[in-house]
Design a protein around this motif. Structure first.
Motif, mmCIF file in Angstrom:
data_model
loop_
_atom_site.group_PDB
_atom_site.id
_atom_site.type_symbol
_atom_site.label_atom_id
_atom_site.label_comp_id
_atom_site.label_asym_id
_atom_site.label_seq_id
_atom_site.Cartn_x
_atom_site.Cartn_y
_atom_site.Cartn_z
ATOM 1 N N UNK A 290 -3.653 -3.526 1.928
ATOM 2 C CA UNK A 290 -5.161 -3.076 1.262
ATOM 3 C C UNK A 290 -4.934 -3.133 0.048
ATOM 4 N N UNK A 291 -6.169 -3.263 -0.843
ATOM 5 C CA UNK A 291 -6.147 -3.234 -2.517
ATOM 6 C C UNK A 291 -5.782 -1.962 -2.796
ATOM 7 N N UNK A 292 -5.832 -0.999 -2.207
ATOM 8 C CA UNK A 292 -5.445 0.629 -2.803
ATOM 9 C C UNK A 292 -3.882 0.448 -3.280
ATOM 10 N N UNK A 293 -3.160 -0.443 -2.650
ATOM 11 C CA UNK A 293 -1.572 -0.646 -3.056
ATOM 12 C C UNK A 293 -1.213 -1.889 -3.737
ATOM 13 N N UNK A 294 -2.459 -2.559 -4.057
ATOM 14 C CA UNK A 294 -2.075 -3.797 -4.988
ATOM 15 C C UNK A 294 -1.789 -3.400 -6.440
ATOM 16 N N UNK A 295 -0.900 -3.827 -7.044
ATOM 17 C CA UNK A 295 -0.603 -3.370 -8.636
ATOM 18 C C UNK A 295 -1.478 -4.520 -9.263
ATOM 19 N N UNK A 296 -1.588 -5.715 -9.128
ATOM 20 C CA UNK A 296 -2.562 -6.436 -9.805
ATOM 21 C C UNK A 296 -3.281 -7.198 -8.378
ATOM 22 N N UNK A 297 -4.598 -7.314 -8.882
ATOM 23 C CA UNK A 297 -5.531 -8.013 -7.736
ATOM 24 C C UNK A 297 -6.655 -8.931 -8.613
#
Length: 297
Positions: A290-297
């Protein structure tokens, strides 16, 4: 000190162009990590007294044990460079698992047929060392070429390792009072460790700010995740440093090599990089959850 600074300057002058040119020539990073992996494996086997040239090596180490070392060299060279041909990480890890399973069984077979002349601890040290060095360097290439935004995120491996090392040293030198681990590394202090962690987290935030203000690249920076990654990277960096120091002390070796004057060998200089690379590869791929775990997106 002057020699260390000069060597570090030369190393950076060589490494930085390779990192930037990797945008144009994708084989550069796999080729670089393959060479470093091969050199690091040689240094490890030398430290473990399975190849000649180790300081204070016993008479039995006068000749290289090619039965043990040659397969290790092949694995150390081929697996990291093989990342150049990878299109997805899971199949690569499956192949790597198969290779190391075969190598472990091979080492056990060698030990069995030598009828006690090769101890179990030697098998364990050789296998775990080759596994650690090879997959860690391979992780750097996988992070660079097979991870979303990996062309930027892999730089955090070097920030985490070198910022932590630099500021832990200076913080410890000026403010250090309490020894961190006097048995393994007498010069490291608790204050230096904390300083390395703090400045590493700051450097990661600075990295995020650069990505943010370079808006033309269209990045969204997850600062909480970035700060957490900086904390983890710095702690892992220091653990990696202590791991290589532990091996050296147990085998009575001062430095793994002399390829970098004032710094020692590949394992002396890239000890923290080895520890951070696989951890950052895992953290950067948590975006799949999920996006909450993305460093960059």
């Amino acid at each position: 000190m002057k020699q260390r600074i000069l060597t570090a300057t030369v190393l950076i002058a060589i490494l930085v162009p390779i990192l930037f040119l990797s945008w144009k020539a994708a084989f550069l990073i796999p080729a670089l990590v393959a060479v470093l992996s091969l050199a690091g494996t040689y240094e490890l086997l030398k430290c473990l007294r399975t190849v000649p040239g180790a300081d204070d090596a016993p008479a039995t180490a006068g000749k290289e044990d090619f039965v043990v070392s040659v397969p290790a060299y092949l694995i150390a060279l081929v697996l990291p460079f093989g990342t150049y041909f990878v299109t997805d990480i899971p199949p690569y890890l499956l192949v790597a698992a198969a290779v190391f399973t075969v190598y472990l069984l091979y080492l056990f077979a060698v030990a069995v047929f030598r009828q006690g002349k090769m101890k179990f601890e030697t098998v364990a040290e050789v296998f775990s060392g080759v596994l650690y060095i090879t997959l860690s360097f391979a992780s750097l290439a996988l992070l660079r070429h097979q991870t979303p935004f990996g062309g930027y995120l892999y730089l955090l491996v070097f920030f985490g390792a070198w910022v932590t090392d630099t500021f832990a040293y200076f913080t410890g030198r000026f403010f250090g009072r309490h020894r961190l681990n006097p048995v393994i590394s007498p010069k490291k202090t608790v204050e230096g460790s904390i300083g390395g962690i703090v400045f590493c987290m700051i450097s990661f935030v600075a990295f995020g700010l650069v990505m943010h203000f370079a808006g033309r690249w269209g990045f969204r920076v997850n600062y909480p995740m970035l700060i957490l990654t900086g904390l983890i990277a710095s702690v892992v960096s220091q653990v990696g440093d202590l791991i290589t120091s532990l091996i050296k002390r147990e085998h009575g070796v001062k430095d793994y090599g002399k390829i970098f004057p004032g710094h020692g060998g590949v394992l002396d200089r890239f000890d923290s990089v080895l520890a951070i690379s696989p951890v950052l590869l895992i953290l950067s791929n948590l975006s799949l959850l999920g996006d909450a775990f993305a460093i960059l997106s």
